[in-house]
Design an enzyme around this catalytic site. Sequence first.
Site, short mmCIF file in Angstrom:
data_model
loop_
_atom_site.label_atom_id
_atom_site.label_comp_id
_atom_site.label_asym_id
_atom_site.label_seq_id
_atom_site.Cartn_x
_atom_site.Cartn_y
_atom_site.Cartn_z
CD GLN A 78 47.36 -3.39 -47.25
OE1 GLN A 78 47.18 -2.68 -46.27
NE2 GLN A 78 47.06 -2.99 -48.47
CG PHE A 79 49.87 -10.43 -49.31
CD1 PHE A 79 50.23 -10.56 -50.65
CD2 PHE A 79 48.55 -10.59 -48.96
CE1 PHE A 79 49.27 -10.84 -51.61
CE2 PHE A 79 47.58 -10.88 -49.91
CZ PHE A 79 47.94 -11.01 -51.24
CB THR A 80 48.67 -5.91 -51.28
OG1 THR A 80 48.12 -5.11 -50.24
CG2 THR A 80 47.78 -7.12 -51.54
#
Length: 149
Positions: A78-80
């Site tokens: 999850q890059f967010t």
Amino acid sequence: MRVVLQRVKRASVSIDGQKTGEIGNGLLLLVGFKEGDGQKEIAYLAHKVANVRIFSDNAGKMNLSVKQVAGGVLSISQFTLYAATRKGNRPSFTEAQDPKVAAKNYQLFDAALRTEGLDVAEGVFGANMQVELVNDGPVTIIYDTENNH
């Protein structure tokens, strides 16, 4: 590197209606990398996740690790987790690690969890995933390698 850890009764991840990973009792991990993250951060957080004592013992105290309760791990990239939100209303993701490097680090992290003795199910890096979970407690822990000193 950041990991949002949730103790769950069950969790699964699907892509286009097809389940790609599923666990019963255990940990759901949301995993993000920033520029500069590598083996040092991966080893540190794999060890922390494998040994965090957040499952109840016979006396009802959070005193057992996921290994001790024979739980599973569902790891989701999850890059967010590296969203910059101070300015404006649209998050910026410039702190997130380059996807080619992050994809490799995600696989290395999941391998490190397995080396710690954990049974790991995974999402698919970069995919649009639907994650379902039943949070237990709820218990949620946030790990950030910038705060590991």
